[in-house]
Design an enzyme around this catalytic site. Structure first.
Site, PDB file in Angstrom:
ATOM      1  N   ARG A   1      11.036  -2.366  10.676  1.00 54.65           N
ATOM      2  CA  ARG A   1       9.741  -2.084  11.989  1.00 54.65           C
ATOM      3  C   ARG A   1       9.693  -3.276  12.828  1.00 54.65           C
ATOM      4  O   ARG A   1       9.776  -4.169  12.411  1.00 54.65           O
ATOM      5  CB  ARG A   1       8.503  -1.877  11.077  1.00 54.65           C
TER       6      ARG A   1
ATOM      7  N   ARG B   1      11.387  -6.250   4.402  1.00 53.60           N
ATOM      8  CA  ARG B   1      10.915  -4.778   4.346  1.00 53.60           C
ATOM      9  C   ARG B   1      11.838  -3.760   5.243  1.00 53.60           C
ATOM     10  O   ARG B   1      11.923  -4.369   6.419  1.00 53.60           O
ATOM     11  CB  ARG B   1       9.453  -4.637   4.517  1.00 53.60           C
TER      12      ARG B   1
ATOM     13  N   LYS C   1       0.814  -1.277  -0.010  1.00 54.17           N
ATOM     14  CA  LYS C   1      -0.164  -0.123   0.164  1.00 54.17           C
ATOM     15  C   LYS C   1       0.934   1.352   0.026  1.00 54.17           C
ATOM     16  O   LYS C   1       0.530   2.217  -0.853  1.00 54.17           O
ATOM     17  CB  LYS C   1      -0.857  -0.087   1.099  1.00 54.17           C
TER      18      LYS C   1
ATOM     19  N   ARG D   1      -0.568  -9.539  12.922  1.00 55.85           N
ATOM     20  CA  ARG D   1      -1.193  -8.497  12.164  1.00 55.85           C
ATOM     21  C   ARG D   1      -2.298  -9.061  11.161  1.00 55.85           C
ATOM     22  O   ARG D   1      -3.329  -8.468  10.766  1.00 55.85           O
ATOM     23  CB  ARG D   1      -0.249  -7.600  11.661  1.00 55.85           C
TER      24      ARG D   1
HETATM   25  P1  AMP Z   1       0.760   0.751   8.689  1.00 56.66           P
HETATM   26  O1  AMP Z   1       1.912   1.634   8.310  1.00 56.66           O
HETATM   27  O2  AMP Z   1      -0.449   1.193   8.021  1.00 56.66           O
HETATM   28  O3  AMP Z   1       1.208  -0.612   8.607  1.00 56.66           O
HETATM   29  O4  AMP Z   1       0.450   0.862  10.393  1.00 56.66           O
HETATM   30  C1  AMP Z   1       1.137   0.795  11.418  1.00 56.66           C
HETATM   31  C2  AMP Z   1       0.404   0.360  12.833  1.00 56.66           C
HETATM   32  O5  AMP Z   1      -0.242   1.628  13.081  1.00 56.66           O
HETATM   33  C3  AMP Z   1      -0.833  -0.670  12.496  1.00 56.66           C
HETATM   34  O6  AMP Z   1      -0.464  -2.320  12.780  1.00 56.66           O
HETATM   35  C4  AMP Z   1      -1.602  -0.330  13.758  1.00 56.66           C
HETATM   36  O7  AMP Z   1      -1.144  -0.469  14.967  1.00 56.66           O
HETATM   37  C5  AMP Z   1      -1.471   1.211  13.613  1.00 56.66           C
HETATM   38  N1  AMP Z   1      -2.546   2.015  12.594  1.00 56.66           N
HETATM   39  C6  AMP Z   1      -2.446   2.283  11.391  1.00 56.66           C
HETATM   40  N2  AMP Z   1      -3.530   2.951  10.911  1.00 56.66           N
HETATM   41  C7  AMP Z   1      -4.523   2.557  11.752  1.00 56.66           C
HETATM   42  C8  AMP Z   1      -5.781   2.656  11.903  1.00 56.66           C
HETATM   43  N3  AMP Z   1      -6.597   3.118  10.601  1.00 56.66           N
HETATM   44  N4  AMP Z   1      -6.527   2.121  12.807  1.00 56.66           N
HETATM   45  C9  AMP Z   1      -6.109   1.517  13.786  1.00 56.66           C
HETATM   46  N5  AMP Z   1      -4.701   1.489  13.937  1.00 56.66           N
HETATM   47  C10 AMP Z   1      -4.036   2.089  13.016  1.00 56.66           C
END
Ligand code: AMP
Length: 213
Positions: free
Chosen positions: A154, A122, A13, A165
């Site tokens: 990460r 990653r 994404k 996740r």
């Molecule tokens: P990402 O970088 O999009 O993979 O997001 C990393 C982490 O941030 C996720 O695993 C969640 O812990 C938190 N997070 C990001 N976006 C959201 C969301 N819309 N709702 C809840 N937690 C979020």
């Protein structure tokens, strides 16, 4: 255009979002990046979010909803925006529907085993936050391909965390596919292909939407 990018973690994404935002001059809104910026600044929100994120759990809806509703009111969103990582739950989607209309939801579909492999490779740049993939041999030495900055993995990208996740994704986020399908907004994309091939599929669909507007 107002767009949502949906898909499991590490589906690509963030990578695709960079290309889409540039091509259609959209503000790229990544809730994950916004949260990581709060963590880096050690704000109260960042301190609250850090453990949840590191463990692979979701941050509470109220926090995320407030963050996004402020963000999409900013000037750079006037020409449209791309939501990357939001909504992730049905309550978030309901709140978003009260804030604005969405033109399309791009759903990047990738098999779980490919996700696990991709997340192990990653890395993220400490300076510009660009995400890239590294192979096992070069993992320690390689620098950011965009700015030369230092790369890190990460904490939530290890195999164990990624499996968790994915469970969270299936339980909380996957129902959004049906939600947006019922609203006629879903565009399904085969995310198992190479980065340029995935981008090509997405651009073909979005060009058609942009031409109609
Ligand atoms: P990402 O970088 O999009 O993979 O997001 C990393 C982490 O941030 C996720 O695993 C969640 O812990 C938190 N997070 C990001 N976006 C959201 C969301 N819309 N709702 C809840 N937690 C979020």
């Amino acid at each position: 255009m107002k767009l949502i990018l949906l898909g499991p973690p590490a589906a690509g994404k963030g990578t695709q979002a960079e290309g889409i935002a540039e091509r259609y001059a959209l503000a790229h809104i990544s809730t994950g990046d916004m949260l990581r910026a709060e963590i880096a600044l050690k704000t109260p929100l960042g301190i609250e979010a850090k453990n949840l994120i590191d463990e692979g759990n979701l941050v509470p809806d109220e926090i995320i909803n407030a963050m996004v509703s402020n963000r999409i009111r900013q000037d750079d969103c006037a020409n449209g925006f791309l939501l990357d990582g939001f909504p992730r739950t049905l309550p978030q989607a309901e709140v978003l529907s009260e804030l604005t209309d969405i033109d399309a939801v791009i759903d990047i579909e990738v098999d779980s085993e490919i996700i696990i492999r991709r997340s192990a490779a990653r890395r993220v740049c400490r300076d510009c936050r660009h995400t890239q993939s590294v192979s096992g041999d070069e993992a320690g030495e390689v620098r950011c391909e965009k700015c030369g900055g230092e790369l890190y993995q990460r904490a939530d990208d290890t195999e164990e965390r990624m499996r968790h996740r994915l469970e969270v994704y299936h339980e909380s986020t996957e129902p959004l596919i049906r939600y947006y399908t019922e609203r006629g907004l879903i565009i399904g994309i085969d995310g198992s292909k190479s980065i340029p091939e995935v981008a090509e599929q997405i651009f073909a669909c979005l060009d058609a939407i942009a031409n109609k507007q």
